[in-house]
Design a protein around this motif. Structure first.
Motif, PDB file in Angstrom:
ATOM      1  N   GLY A  46      -0.822  26.133 118.927  1.00 38.11           N
ATOM      2  CA  GLY A  46      -0.952  24.736 119.302  1.00 38.11           C
ATOM      3  C   GLY A  46      -1.740  24.544 120.577  1.00 38.11           C
ATOM      4  N   ALA A  47      -2.051  23.270 120.875  1.00 37.07           N
ATOM      5  CA  ALA A  47      -2.765  22.893 122.092  1.00 37.07           C
ATOM      6  C   ALA A  47      -2.087  21.672 122.693  1.00 37.07           C
ATOM      7  CB  ALA A  47      -4.229  22.598 121.789  1.00 37.07           C
ATOM      8  N   LEU A  48      -2.097  21.592 124.019  1.00 38.73           N
ATOM      9  CA  LEU A  48      -1.412  20.491 124.679  1.00 38.73           C
ATOM     10  C   LEU A  48      -2.126  19.164 124.494  1.00 38.73           C
ATOM     11  CD1 LEU A  48       0.236  22.769 126.055  1.00 38.73           C
ATOM     12  CD2 LEU A  48       0.209  21.377 128.123  1.00 38.73           C
ATOM     13  N   THR A  49      -3.461  19.186 124.433  1.00 39.37           N
ATOM     14  CA  THR A  49      -4.183  17.924 124.408  1.00 39.37           C
ATOM     15  C   THR A  49      -5.472  18.043 123.619  1.00 39.37           C
ATOM     16  OG1 THR A  49      -5.166  16.182 125.791  1.00 39.37           O
ATOM     17  CG2 THR A  49      -5.369  18.436 126.576  1.00 39.37           C
ATOM     18  N   LEU A  50      -5.902  16.910 123.067  1.00 36.87           N
ATOM     19  CA  LEU A  50      -7.203  16.828 122.418  1.00 36.87           C
ATOM     20  C   LEU A  50      -8.289  16.524 123.440  1.00 36.87           C
ATOM     21  CD1 LEU A  50      -6.334  14.702 119.246  1.00 36.87           C
ATOM     22  CD2 LEU A  50      -6.483  17.176 119.436  1.00 36.87           C
ATOM     23  N   ASN A  51      -7.977  15.645 124.375  1.00 39.60           N
ATOM     24  CA  ASN A  51      -8.937  15.233 125.401  1.00 39.60           C
ATOM     25  C   ASN A  51      -8.520  15.836 126.732  1.00 39.60           C
ATOM     26  OD1 ASN A  51     -10.597  13.972 127.243  1.00 39.60           O
ATOM     27  ND2 ASN A  51     -10.406  11.939 126.324  1.00 39.60           N
ATOM     28  N   PRO A  52      -9.242  16.837 127.230  1.00 43.16           N
ATOM     29  CA  PRO A  52      -8.814  17.523 128.451  1.00 43.16           C
ATOM     30  C   PRO A  52      -8.857  16.654 129.698  1.00 43.16           C
ATOM     31  CG  PRO A  52     -11.001  18.245 127.806  1.00 43.16           C
ATOM     32  CD  PRO A  52     -10.486  17.400 126.683  1.00 43.16           C
ATOM     33  N   SER A  53      -9.553  15.522 129.630  1.00 38.76           N
ATOM     34  CA  SER A  53      -9.626  14.645 130.801  1.00 38.76           C
ATOM     35  C   SER A  53      -8.439  13.685 130.884  1.00 38.76           C
ATOM     36  CB  SER A  53     -10.930  13.842 130.779  1.00 38.76           C
ATOM     37  OG  SER A  53     -10.978  12.991 129.650  1.00 38.76           O
ATOM     38  N   LYS A  54      -7.581  13.694 129.839  1.00 39.16           N
ATOM     39  CA  LYS A  54      -6.410  12.819 129.837  1.00 39.16           C
ATOM     40  C   LYS A  54      -5.138  13.646 129.712  1.00 39.16           C
ATOM     41  CE  LYS A  54      -8.756   8.829 127.773  1.00 39.16           C
ATOM     42  NZ  LYS A  54      -8.754   7.859 126.647  1.00 39.16           N
ATOM     43  N   ARG A  55      -4.154  13.305 130.516  1.00 37.27           N
ATOM     44  CA  ARG A  55      -2.890  14.019 130.467  1.00 37.27           C
ATOM     45  C   ARG A  55      -2.130  13.637 129.197  1.00 37.27           C
ATOM     46  NH1 ARG A  55       1.825  14.121 135.162  1.00 37.27           N
ATOM     47  NH2 ARG A  55       3.289  15.455 134.018  1.00 37.27           N
ATOM     48  N   PRO A  56      -1.565  14.620 128.482  1.00 39.22           N
ATOM     49  CA  PRO A  56      -0.813  14.306 127.259  1.00 39.22           C
ATOM     50  C   PRO A  56       0.411  13.456 127.566  1.00 39.22           C
ATOM     51  CG  PRO A  56      -0.512  16.607 127.892  1.00 39.22           C
ATOM     52  CD  PRO A  56      -1.602  16.064 128.757  1.00 39.22           C
TER      53      PRO A  56
END
Length: 354
Positions: free
Chosen positions: A268-278
């Protein structure tokens, strides 16, 4: 005896001076043969590849400064000027560096988007050994027929594209969170050794068209590049041999090409957009995934804050590693990309294997 010692010292000094003078002459000749100007790459990993290919011919520089994210960046006036002055430009494409689409549109004649090389991770790519064979054949024939060798390499490259076959996508775990951001077109192409060889071939051909007198040196540099990548790749495959089943999570979904190539177990990955916090809901899902799957590691990145990762792993039994996909720490002066690839692989194995 004293005279003999003095004579030996004198002869040694003369030999040393001659050797230094000869070396300086070679360096001066090599420098004199280099083209003025520079080629420009959007990010450092592409610059590492370009510098290996254009060694002794023309300088390769990176547009983005160390630590800057290609997903979101504002160009400074000095960087706009650098774009204008570059003899050629290489970037992945709007899939990765969307902010460069507008400034590069004014230089369509010299900017080269590598997005055409982006293939689905579900496609089977030609192996490194096959690409090495193609590179070696082109290198051998060029010694006798430089132009014919160049055309032959083009035909081989097209045949590689035509011979791709479908294979089932590697699914390391039943639970897949944020694993398909790019719908099979992950733009982080430099993390695949095979794609790196294709990037290198593209740069070789573009620079050869601009500076045809350097075609033989470019082909030689490409063969050296391919051999260094093959060596690094073989070492990493051995390194990952016992780690393929070890689960891990990443900060953002940027590693599908590397994971697929080495058959690693990203769950898994924490986020799709690295510039936005999940969001809180997704962080709770990740915590549940960690509890259920017991992954060994979760990886942060130096370009982004580690606050989200620290939050999600609080009081959980999981190690935190760090991946540097942009090669911030790569300082090699030779075999630059192979050094980056080896270092990147160690970042995985150091956490997965500890």
């Amino acid at each position: 005896m004293i005279f003999s010692d003095k004579l030996h010292k004198l002869l040694f000094s003369l030999a040393l001076a001659t050797s230094i003078t000869f070396s300086q002459s070679l360096l001066a000749a090599d420098s004199a043969n280099k083209e003025s100007g520079f080629i420009l790459t959007s990010i450092k990993p592409l610059q590492l590849i370009a510098a290996d290919i254009t060694e002794g011919i023309i300088e390769a520089v990176s547009l983005l400064p160390p630590g800057a994210s290609p997903h979101q960046y504002s160009l400074r006036p000095s960087e706009v000027k650098r774009i204008h002055n570059a003899s050629s430009i290489f970037w992945v494409g709007p899939e990765l560096e969307l902010f460069l689409s507008k400034p590069f549109s004014a230089y369509a004649n010299k900017s080269h988007a590598l997005s055409a090389l982006i293939k689905s991770v579900t496609k089977k790519q030609p192996g490194i050994d096959q690409l090495l064979e193609i590179a070696g054949r082109a290198h051998s024939e060029q010694n006798h027929h430089q132009d014919e060798a160049h055309n032959h390499s083009e035909e081989d490259h097209q045949n590689e594209e035509d011979n791709h076959t479908e294979e089932e996508q590697h699914q390391p775990h039943a639970i897949q969170l944020h694993q398909h951001q790019y719908q099979g077109r992950d733009p982080h192409i430099w993390l695949s050794p095979e794609q790196a060889l294709k990037i290198a071939a593209t740069i070789r051909d573009v620079v050869a068209a601009q500076y045809p007198t350097h075609k033989q040196r470019l082909t030689s540099n490409y063969l050296d590049f391919a051999q260094s990548v093959e060596t690094a790749d073989r070492t990493l495959k051995q390194q990952f041999g016992s780690l393929k089943g070890v689960g891990f999570l990443v900060f953002h979904d940027a590693y599908s090409r590397f994971v697929e190539h080495y058959q690693l177990n990203q769950i898994g990955a924490l986020t799709l957009n690295p510039s936005k916090r999940p969001g809180a809901k997704h962080l709770a899902e990740i915590r549940q995934l960690i509890n259920d799957s017991q992954p060994s590691c979760i990886f942060s990145e130096p370009q982004f804050s580690g606050v989200a990762i620290q939050s999600v792993v609080r009081n959980l039994n999981i190690k935190i590693g760090q991946l540097d996909p942009l090669g911030i720490g790569t300082k090699a002066e030779k075999n630059r990309y192979a050094s980056f690839l080896s270092s990147f692989g160690r970042q995985f194995s150091d956490c997965l294997g500890s």
